[in-house]
Design a protein around this motif. Structure first.
Motif, short mmCIF file in Angstrom:
data_model
loop_
_atom_site.label_atom_id
_atom_site.label_comp_id
_atom_site.label_asym_id
_atom_site.label_seq_id
_atom_site.Cartn_x
_atom_site.Cartn_y
_atom_site.Cartn_z
N MET A 114 42.10 16.57 55.31
CA MET A 114 41.11 15.61 55.78
C MET A 114 41.81 14.58 56.68
SD MET A 114 38.27 13.30 53.82
CE MET A 114 39.31 12.63 52.60
N VAL A 115 41.20 14.31 57.81
CA VAL A 115 41.75 13.35 58.77
C VAL A 115 41.31 11.95 58.37
CG1 VAL A 115 41.71 12.64 61.18
CG2 VAL A 115 41.77 15.05 60.61
N LYS A 116 42.24 11.02 58.41
CA LYS A 116 41.95 9.64 58.03
C LYS A 116 41.48 8.79 59.22
CE LYS A 116 43.59 10.01 53.81
NZ LYS A 116 42.86 9.95 52.63
N VAL A 117 42.03 9.06 60.40
CA VAL A 117 41.75 8.21 61.56
C VAL A 117 41.39 9.09 62.76
CG1 VAL A 117 42.73 6.54 63.18
CG2 VAL A 117 43.34 6.43 60.78
N SER A 118 40.33 8.71 63.48
CA SER A 118 39.97 9.37 64.74
C SER A 118 40.21 8.38 65.87
CB SER A 118 38.49 9.79 64.73
OG SER A 118 38.26 10.77 63.77
N ILE A 119 40.97 8.81 66.85
CA ILE A 119 41.24 7.99 68.02
C ILE A 119 40.40 8.56 69.15
CG2 ILE A 119 42.99 7.21 69.65
CD1 ILE A 119 45.03 7.74 67.30
N ILE A 120 39.48 7.76 69.67
CA ILE A 120 38.57 8.21 70.71
C ILE A 120 38.97 7.54 72.02
CG2 ILE A 120 36.17 8.27 71.49
CD1 ILE A 120 35.43 8.18 68.46
N ILE A 121 39.24 8.36 73.02
CA ILE A 121 39.68 7.85 74.32
C ILE A 121 38.68 8.31 75.38
CG2 ILE A 121 41.50 7.88 76.06
CD1 ILE A 121 43.43 8.68 73.75
N ALA A 122 38.01 7.36 76.01
CA ALA A 122 37.12 7.65 77.14
C ALA A 122 37.97 7.55 78.41
CB ALA A 122 35.96 6.67 77.17
N MET A 123 37.92 8.59 79.24
CA MET A 123 38.81 8.66 80.39
C MET A 123 38.03 8.94 81.67
SD MET A 123 41.88 11.42 80.93
CE MET A 123 40.80 12.85 80.97
N TYR A 124 38.36 8.20 82.71
CA TYR A 124 37.81 8.48 84.05
C TYR A 124 38.90 8.24 85.08
CZ TYR A 124 35.09 8.12 88.32
OH TYR A 124 34.62 8.31 89.59
N ASN A 125 39.35 9.29 85.74
CA ASN A 125 40.39 9.20 86.76
C ASN A 125 41.61 8.41 86.27
OD1 ASN A 125 38.95 10.77 88.55
ND2 ASN A 125 38.12 9.04 89.67
N GLU A 126 42.18 8.84 85.17
CA GLU A 126 43.34 8.17 84.58
C GLU A 126 44.61 9.00 84.72
OE1 GLU A 126 43.36 5.15 83.62
OE2 GLU A 126 41.21 4.78 83.61
N SER A 127 44.72 9.74 85.79
CA SER A 127 45.87 10.61 86.00
C SER A 127 47.21 9.88 85.89
CB SER A 127 45.76 11.28 87.37
OG SER A 127 46.87 12.10 87.61
#
Length: 82
Positions: free
Chosen positions: A1-14
């Motif tokens: 079971m995963v304890k932490v979810s890291i959510i990254i919203a990305m737009y042109n982040e090369s």
């Protein structure tokens, strides 16, 4: 079971996505998953992020076309909701 979810919203982040994901690899806490949502990037952000799929518990999602059939960014809130 995963304890932490890291959510990254990305737009042109090369220029930054590799460094971001490398910093997650270096974390001492390892019980997490990373969900990366691309918001219609037109650069090579996705290609750079895909290099980390085998190094992190990483899921990459992409925003789909808008109601007019065009791929365009919808903003970070929409990406996070996905």
């Amino acid at each position: 079971m995963v304890k932490v979810s890291i959510i990254i919203a990305m737009y042109n982040e090369s220029d930054y996505i590799s460094r971001c994901l490398e910093s997650l690899i270096d974390q001492t806490y390892k019980d997490f998953e990373v969900i990366l949502i691309d918001d219609g990037s037109s650069d090579d952000s996705i290609a750079k992020a895909q290099k980390f799929v085998d190094l992190l518990p990483l899921t990459i999602l992409q925003q789909k076309y808008d109601s007019y059939g065009k791929m365009r960014n919808k903003g970070p809130a929409s990406a996070r909701n996905l």
